[in-house]
Motif scaffolding. Structure first.
Motif, short mmCIF file in Angstrom:
data_model
loop_
_atom_site.label_atom_id
_atom_site.label_comp_id
_atom_site.label_asym_id
_atom_site.label_seq_id
_atom_site.Cartn_x
_atom_site.Cartn_y
_atom_site.Cartn_z
N CYS A 113 85.72 -24.55 -8.89
CA CYS A 113 86.44 -24.34 -8.17
C CYS A 113 87.41 -25.37 -7.60
O CYS A 113 87.02 -26.38 -7.22
CB CYS A 113 85.93 -23.99 -6.26
N LEU A 114 88.82 -24.99 -7.37
CA LEU A 114 89.86 -25.86 -7.59
C LEU A 114 90.47 -25.43 -5.57
O LEU A 114 91.05 -26.43 -5.14
CB LEU A 114 91.04 -26.34 -8.13
N THR A 115 90.38 -24.26 -5.53
CA THR A 115 91.70 -24.00 -4.89
C THR A 115 90.40 -23.06 -4.15
O THR A 115 89.93 -21.68 -4.39
CB THR A 115 92.84 -22.94 -4.62
N PHE A 116 90.32 -22.95 -2.82
CA PHE A 116 89.41 -22.43 -1.95
C PHE A 116 90.80 -21.27 -1.29
O PHE A 116 91.86 -21.87 -0.31
CB PHE A 116 89.05 -22.78 -0.95
N HIS A 117 90.55 -19.63 -1.16
CA HIS A 117 91.42 -18.90 -0.37
C HIS A 117 90.29 -18.44 0.66
O HIS A 117 89.94 -16.76 0.27
CB HIS A 117 91.60 -17.62 -1.30
N PRO A 118 90.73 -18.09 1.70
CA PRO A 118 89.80 -18.23 3.09
C PRO A 118 90.40 -16.48 3.35
O PRO A 118 91.99 -16.95 3.57
CB PRO A 118 90.06 -19.12 4.55
N TRP A 119 90.22 -15.58 4.20
CA TRP A 119 90.34 -14.85 4.04
C TRP A 119 91.16 -15.13 5.68
O TRP A 119 90.05 -16.33 6.52
CB TRP A 119 89.80 -13.60 3.97
N PRO A 120 91.58 -14.16 6.37
CA PRO A 120 92.32 -14.61 7.68
C PRO A 120 91.61 -14.28 8.77
O PRO A 120 91.96 -13.88 9.76
CB PRO A 120 93.52 -14.29 7.31
N VAL A 121 90.26 -13.99 8.64
CA VAL A 121 89.36 -13.07 9.41
C VAL A 121 88.03 -14.29 9.71
O VAL A 121 87.72 -15.38 8.75
CB VAL A 121 88.96 -11.41 9.22
N ARG A 122 87.16 -13.92 10.72
CA ARG A 122 85.93 -14.75 10.88
C ARG A 122 84.47 -13.66 10.46
O ARG A 122 85.08 -12.41 10.40
CB ARG A 122 85.97 -15.06 12.05
N ALA A 123 83.93 -14.49 10.04
CA ALA A 123 82.50 -13.50 9.27
C ALA A 123 81.75 -12.02 10.70
O ALA A 123 81.42 -11.23 10.11
CB ALA A 123 81.40 -13.65 8.90
N ALA A 124 82.14 -12.88 11.77
CA ALA A 124 82.03 -11.82 13.27
C ALA A 124 82.38 -10.48 13.11
O ALA A 124 82.04 -9.41 13.78
CB ALA A 124 81.78 -13.02 14.09
N ASP A 125 83.77 -10.12 13.01
CA ASP A 125 84.43 -9.31 12.79
C ASP A 125 85.61 -9.82 12.16
O ASP A 125 86.97 -10.14 11.62
CB ASP A 125 85.66 -9.48 13.83
N THR A 126 85.33 -9.22 10.50
CA THR A 126 85.92 -8.61 9.37
C THR A 126 87.23 -8.41 9.05
O THR A 126 88.17 -7.94 8.58
CB THR A 126 85.08 -8.42 7.59
N GLU A 127 87.56 -7.21 10.16
CA GLU A 127 89.02 -6.32 10.86
C GLU A 127 89.43 -6.62 11.34
O GLU A 127 90.58 -6.20 11.45
CB GLU A 127 88.40 -4.94 10.93
N ARG A 128 89.76 -8.07 12.16
CA ARG A 128 89.97 -8.11 13.20
C ARG A 128 91.33 -9.91 12.45
O ARG A 128 90.35 -10.76 13.09
CB ARG A 128 90.07 -9.08 14.63
N PRO A 129 92.20 -10.08 12.35
CA PRO A 129 92.21 -11.26 11.46
C PRO A 129 92.79 -12.17 12.73
O PRO A 129 93.36 -12.06 13.89
CB PRO A 129 94.13 -11.58 11.27
N ASP A 130 92.42 -13.22 12.88
CA ASP A 130 92.94 -14.37 13.81
C ASP A 130 93.79 -15.23 13.59
O ASP A 130 93.64 -16.28 14.33
CB ASP A 130 90.80 -15.01 14.31
N GLU A 131 94.28 -15.81 12.37
CA GLU A 131 95.47 -16.27 12.04
C GLU A 131 96.51 -15.37 11.62
O GLU A 131 96.46 -14.65 10.95
CB GLU A 131 94.74 -16.93 11.15
N LEU A 132 97.82 -16.08 11.65
CA LEU A 132 99.25 -15.07 11.39
C LEU A 132 99.69 -16.08 10.26
O LEU A 132 99.68 -17.02 9.73
CB LEU A 132 99.51 -15.13 12.55
N ARG A 133 99.81 -16.29 9.39
CA ARG A 133 99.86 -16.86 8.18
C ARG A 133 101.66 -16.53 7.33
O ARG A 133 101.83 -15.45 7.06
CB ARG A 133 98.99 -16.74 6.62
N ILE A 134 102.14 -16.85 7.72
CA ILE A 134 103.24 -16.84 7.28
C ILE A 134 104.20 -18.24 6.17
O ILE A 134 104.11 -18.99 6.09
CB ILE A 134 104.11 -17.32 8.38
N ASP A 135 104.22 -17.28 5.12
CA ASP A 135 104.18 -18.00 3.45
C ASP A 135 106.14 -17.72 3.11
O ASP A 135 106.63 -17.26 3.11
CB ASP A 135 103.66 -17.16 2.42
N LEU A 136 106.48 -19.20 3.46
CA LEU A 136 107.93 -19.42 2.90
C LEU A 136 107.99 -20.05 1.60
O LEU A 136 107.60 -21.14 1.14
CB LEU A 136 108.75 -20.32 3.75
N ASP A 137 108.57 -18.96 0.13
CA ASP A 137 108.68 -19.04 -0.78
C ASP A 137 109.34 -19.23 -0.97
O ASP A 137 110.39 -18.06 -1.37
CB ASP A 137 107.98 -17.87 -1.11
N PRO A 138 110.21 -20.93 -1.60
CA PRO A 138 111.43 -21.47 -2.32
C PRO A 138 111.62 -20.34 -3.54
O PRO A 138 110.95 -20.12 -4.43
CB PRO A 138 111.61 -22.82 -2.90
#
Length: 337
Positions: A113-138
């Motif tokens: 494994c080189l790259t970890f791809h975490p979901w934007p949720v916690r294990a206690a509630d995998t239906e409710r994101p706790d991070e907004l992630r904004i990807d600016l892609d040139p």
């Protein structure tokens, strides 16, 4: 295959094999170098992974070999590494590992494994994101400096709607901006908020930023990839290693570092020293949480005043309410003719 060794990490004995296997031929970095890197930046890496279902991007023979994304925990996951059940867009469930220790990072590194791809949720509630992630892609014709310029304007947009963002390099040419959330909204609502904020950014920088899903319509602009907030879409974590010849890493930054930074400044050789000197630049995200009320009100206003509604989902998602046709514009014109 090289001889296996038992490494003492966090008081646990972790078996690691072939430490001398070359993973990055251009620079001679080995599997052992990756393991040592994960140990050096472990506390920062764990900040973004702990309690999060995580997909592993694996390169068992280094970047010159085959790679794959491991979305389900292997049967041989040690019982001391926790996991959490997530649900794919199809509705099918899967259990993914939730790294909670440096020993778990080393265990994953042993799998390539080189790259970890975490979901934007916690294990206690995998239906409710706790991070907004904004990807600016040139897009072609633009570069990291263009993404950084867009990120600064995005910072102003976020502030106008009651949020604070934390920037990091993607490890490539892009910039990621994270906003910690109160886990009160669904994936659909979080994605809608990103679209609204992206459209506001696009309105402020129409010649430099685009929300067009279809590549043929983006031009030489920075694409705000709003679908990275769709279910089962993930972004490389802070401190993850990227599979390129330089072995760059995704580097958390302060806002005043962004203009002088370059993705090549941060790799598995240079980041440990930076981490030892300045620590985790995003450590103060912990304990922060913002709301989406203002961004969702913006989405309603954009729909009401400008008719700006839903945008296309990724192709593996079921058709969503109000979604426009998933047909490339040039193909649609061709079929119409």
């Amino acid at each position: 295959m090289g001889a296996a060794e038992q490494l003492d990490v966090d008081g646990r004995s972790v078996r690691v094999s072939s430490l001398d296997k070359v993973y990055f031929p251009d620079r001679g970095f080995t599997k052992g170098d990756v393991v040592r890197y994960f140990v050096a930046v472990g506390p920062g890496l764990l900040r973004g992974l702990r309690d999060r279902p995580t997909t592993l991007e694996r390169y068992p023979d280094g970047i010159a070999g085959e790679s794959f994304f491991q979305k389900r925990v292997p049967k041989y996951l040690p019982d001391w590494i926790p996991s959490a059940r997530i649900r794919f867009p199809s509705g099918r469930p899967a259990d993914e590992m939730c790294p909670d220790s440096v020993a778990a990072l080393v265990w994953a590194a042993n799998l390539g494994c080189l790259t970890f791809h975490p979901w934007p949720v916690r294990a206690a509630d995998t239906e409710r994101p706790d991070e907004l992630r904004i990807d600016l892609d040139p897009q072609p014709g633009t570069d990291f400096a263009d993404a950084a310029r867009a990120a600064h304007e995005l910072r102003e947009v976020l502030g106008a709607y009651g949020m604070t963002g934390w920037p990091k390099t993607s490890g490539g040419r892009g910039v990621h901006v994270y906003v910690p959330l109160r886990p009160e909204w669904t994936f659909v609502e979080a994605r809608r908020a990103v679209i609204a904020l992206a459209r506001e950014l696009e309105a402020r920088m129409p010649d430099r930023v685009t929300t067009n899903w279809w590549k043929e319509e983006r031009g030489e602009r920075v694409f705000v990839d709003y679908n990275q907030m769709a279910r089962d879409r993930t972004i490389a974590s802070a401190y993850s290693v990227r599979a390129n010849p330089r072995a760059t890493v995704s580097a958390p930054l302060l806002w005043d570092e962004l203009d002088d930074a370059h993705p090549d400044d941060f790799d598995i050789a240079t980041m440990p020293a930076r981490f030892a000197e300045v620590g985790d630049r995003h450590a103060d995200m912990e304990g922060q949480a913002f709301g989406l009320e203002a961004a969702l009100e913006l989405a309603e206003k954009q729909l009401r005043d400008q008719g700006l509604g839903e945008l296309p989902y990724p192709p593996d998602h079921p058709k969503m309410p109000g979604e426009p046709p998933r047909v490339q514009p040039s193909r649609a014109r061709h079929d119409h003719d």
